[in-house]
Scaffold this motif. Structure first.
Motif: not given
Length: 176
Positions: A51-64
């Motif tokens: 779950l923490a890795s999924m969160s990191t992946s999503k955060a990377k996708k929204v990073s500008v």
């Protein structure tokens, strides 16, 4: 302006906390001995890391901007911190307020499990008795011991988080 990566990590931390609470509540309701099984602990660890890795992946996708190591680690660790904190509070309430007998039962089950494991490894009887006596004297579910356990747990998750952050970070492109 709200940081979208922080918002995602916080949301995933709450989801993680709810998931852990549900798993622990089900284990409590169906079979307390699950808490003493090594594979149960490993399963929880894997659940947290996924779950923490999924969160990191999503955060990377929204990073500008460039998603640096620091950003990846922060996204991972915030999720873990929030989720495991929720789980810790639930465990403290469950075993110190709602059902203190369950804590005593779990201590007895842990002692039996420890004895069997140590005998299986061929530990001398004196060493087994010493370990068991120490477990009997110390309340594993006291506030101080649960906070200590939480601290060690965070250290373990942080070490795993370093690896996760290495995987998800973006490197600056260099023109040579």
């Amino acid at each position: 302006m709200e940081n979208p990566a922080k918002k995602i990590s916080t949301s995933y931390g709450v989801y993680l906390g709810i998931g852990l609470v549900l798993i622990l509540a089900l284990a409590y309701a169906f079979d307390l001995s699950l808490f003493t099984k090594w594979w149960f602990g490993v399963g929880l660890l894997i659940f947290v890391v996924i779950l923490a890795s999924m969160s990191t992946s999503k955060a990377k996708k929204v990073s500008v901007s460039l998603f640096k190591f620091k950003d990846a680690f922060a996204a991972y660790f915030l999720t873990v911190f929030i989720g495991t904190l929720i789980s810790l509070v639930f465990g403290m309430i469950l075993f110190n307020i709602i059902d203190t007998e369950a804590a005593k039962t779990l201590t007895e089950l842990t002692i039996e499990s420890t004895r069997a494991m140590m005998e299986g490894f061929g530990a001398p009887e004196e060493q087994i008795n010493e370990a068991i006596q120490k477990m009997q004297e110390e309340n594993q579910y006291s506030l101080v011991n649960q906070l200590k356990g939480y601290g060690f747990q965070l250290i373990l998750y942080a070490l795993i988080g370093l690896i996760v952050a290495l995987v998800f970070r973006e490197k600056e492109s260099t023109n040579v």
